[in-house]
Design an enzyme around this catalytic site. Structure first.
Site: not given
Ligand code: M6R
Length: 610
Positions: A2, A27, A73, A99-100, A483, A487, A490, A506, A605
């Protein structure tokens, strides 16, 4: 996960809190709320985004020079108005944002229930504020002492701000495993989960450490531990400009960040390569040369996109520094009793520097005696402070939830580190110097790829309604396939999988038919001929091939339905180029499907909880 923000000073708190919440919205955006002190505590909260909260507040009075806000969140308790923060104690004397996760909230709740406390929400946070109230009323201590004693009973993670009606000119702040930054200006303080809401008012900050709390009035601050020891705070200056936090004319932060990559990659390189001999100098590693040179093994720990960058790093380190590398999901590493020795170097890769699993992996590695380094973007973040040394990637603030420029900067820094370690070990410099020299050309080549945006928009339009995508690559382009798939899924909610192209035979080949788009990352390298056969295999099963190829590639052009050409580069740096069209493809598909790419559903994030 959060975002929290607080203000105490001489200005109206409400606009500062709302502005801060908007900056922290990456966040979490399930609900938002604000508490303002104006004789008594006035509370406004609403399910949805900060804009929904603003509409809800409307023309109601928002007076007050002390206040706090939260963007959520959800972890405990579904996203709704009642579960939105701030939460108040039964008497209304205390309000709290958090937050936590309070891990022992159910036993604390049982204790409070047995004493007659009742609860409005399904959150762990309400348990904490009631606990503070119980201690305050039973022990006749000050509000700050009640907070301190309550925190001694808490197991879990927290960044909190507490207000108490009995002491209206005070904010009490505390942290454990959840970031808190306190901005200090003349007769005012701005507190937040990161520095972004603060820099409009001051660049002088204190990063609260674990188990510390701060007691703030408008013109004083006291820092102490939850064990009641007074601490002398370390004042730091944040190097961040307000423009970096704006969209700058782009529709979304993600698009801005994709287009920023020529600059962000150049920033990651700046001052680290000696132009006379292409040698690398990484100032953050100056104290650890011997341990780097003698390391028997490197272990990269990371999550998500950072883990993908770590995979590229594995190939780079093994190729140039000739040292074994393991790449671990931090969430698995921390719970599987890994074998770590003092000869290991563990590198935590994290954009935010706050990811809970990566942080836990850092702590495990430190306890086991390894040298622990950070490859982090957010300056002053917890991982950057918890590691023995490290290299900042200097990508600048990344606000879009989908990581883009952080990935390319992480790969840039990992390639510099591989070359640097090769140098330290006295490994023949020719190969790595060639890479370093080529690295200097990358920003310009990225700029060229960005010029293909219109072509990628056309391709995106043709595939925007697909339900599945496969991404295939080999060697250095395999992590790029992962990657690219991440992308797309998500931000557009299309199911996508990344595979090493040779693995296709496979299993995944069974999925291929005329409805399956297959994105090949098929640039020129040692395995080029092999990937051409893989393209052939997909085409002969009527799969729809979109291929990212090296410019001038006529072979794949003749096979694939669509090709996206990118400039030639050293094979080990290709991920820095081949990922760019995939970022753009996912962005445009998501926008065409009407998705909010900066705030994808269910995501936030930085994942600061388990
Ligand atoms: O802040 P970080 O790089 O540790 O975050 C890791 C992942 O949470 C972050 O890369 C996440 O997978 C992104 N949404 C990818 O776009």
């Amino acid at each position: 996960m959060c975002g929290i923000v607080g203000y105490i000073g001489y200005r109206d708190a409400y606009p500062i809190l709302i502005d801060g919440l908007k900056r922290l919205e990456y966040r979490g955006y399930d609900s938002a709320g604000v508490a303002l002190m104006n004789g008594s505590i006035n509370l406004y909260k609403k399910q949805g985004k900060v804009a929904d909260l603003e509409s809800h507040v409307g023309a109601q009075s928002t007076d007050g020079h002390v206040g706090m806000g939260h963007t959520r969140w959800a972890t405990h308790g579904e996203p709704n108005d009642i579960n939105a923060h701030p939460h108040c104690s039964a008497s209304g004397n205390f309000a709290l944002i958090h937050n936590g996760i309070i891990e022992n909230y159910s036993s604390l709740k049982a204790k409070l229930t047995s004493k007659g406390y009742t609860f409005q929400s399904g959150t762990d946070t309400e348990v904490l504020v009631q606990l503070i109230e119980m201690i305050y009323s039973e022990s006749e201590v000050t509000p700050e002492e009640a907070v301190r004693l309550a925190l001694n009973e808490v197991v879990g993670a927290y960044g909190i701000i507490v207000m108490c009606q009995d002491e209206p000119g005070k904010l009490i702040v505390a942290r454990k495993s959840s970031p808190i930054v306190i901005g200090i200006a003349e007769n005012e303080y701005v507190i937040a989960s990161d520095a972004t809401p603060i820099i409009a008012y001051t660049k002088d900050v204190i990063y609260l450490n674990d188990d510390e709390m701060a007691i703030l009035t408008k013109d004083s601050h006291t820092i102490k531990t939850i064990g009641n020891e007074i601490r002398t705070p370390f004042l730091q200056r944040v190097e961040m400009e307000l423009e970096e936090l704006e969209k700058g004319g782009y529709d979304y932060f993600m698009l801005k960040e994709i287009f920023e990559q020529p600059k962000s990659i150049a920033d990651s390189i700046r001052g680290r390569i000696n132009p006379n001999d292409n040698s690398v100098w990484l100032g953050g590693l100056v104290d650890v040369h011997e341990r780097l040179k003698n390391a028997k093994r490197f272990i990269f720990v990371a999550c998500g996109t950072s883990w993908h960058a770590g995979l590229v790093g594995e190939y780079l380190f093994e190729e140039y520094a000739r040292v074994p590398v393991e790449v671990e999901y931090a969430s698995e590493f921390r719970y599987r009793n890994p074998i770590i020795t003092e000869d290991d170097v563990v590198i935590a890769i994290s954009q935010s520097g706050e990811t809970a699993d990566t942080l836990a992996a850092v702590q495990i590695a430190k306890t086991a005696g390894a040298l622990v380094l950070g490859v982090v973007n957010a300056v002053g973040s917890t991982i950057s402070r918890e590691t023995h040394a490290g290299v900042y990637i200097h990508a600048g603030p990344e606000i879009g939830v989908a990581s883009t420029k952080a990935f390319t900067s992480q790969v840039t820094v990992l390639s510099l580190m591989a070359a640097f370690i090769a140098q330290l070990k006295g490994i023949s410099s020719f190969k790595s110097q060639e890479v370093v020299n080529e690295l200097l050309q990358i920003p310009e080549k990225v700029r060229t790829i960005l010029e293909t945006n219109e072509d990628i928009i056309r391709i995106s339009d043709l595939f925007k309604d697909s339900s599945n995508f496969l991404y295939l690559g080999r060697g250095y382009n395999f992590p790029v396939a992962l990657e690219g798939a991440l992308k797309l899924k998500e931000i557009s909610y299309i199911h996508a999988e990344g595979y090493p192209a040779a693995e296709m035979k496979h299993g995944p080949i069974a999925l291929i038919d005329e409805n399956m788009p297959v994105v090949f990352i098929a640039t020129h390298d040692e395995s080029y001929d092999k990937i051409v056969s893989n393209v052939d295999q997909v085409v002969s099963r009527k799969g729809r091939v979109i291929a990212v190829v090296t410019e001038g590639d006529e072979t794949i052009r003749n096979l694939a339905e669509f090709v996206i050409e990118i400039p030639k580069s050293h094979p080990s740096l290709m991920p820095l180029l081949s990922v760019i069209p995939l970022q753009l493809l996912s962005y445009h598909v998501a926008v065409m499907r009407g998705c909010n790419v900066d705030q994808p559903r269910n995501l936030a994030k930085s994942v600061t909880v388990e």
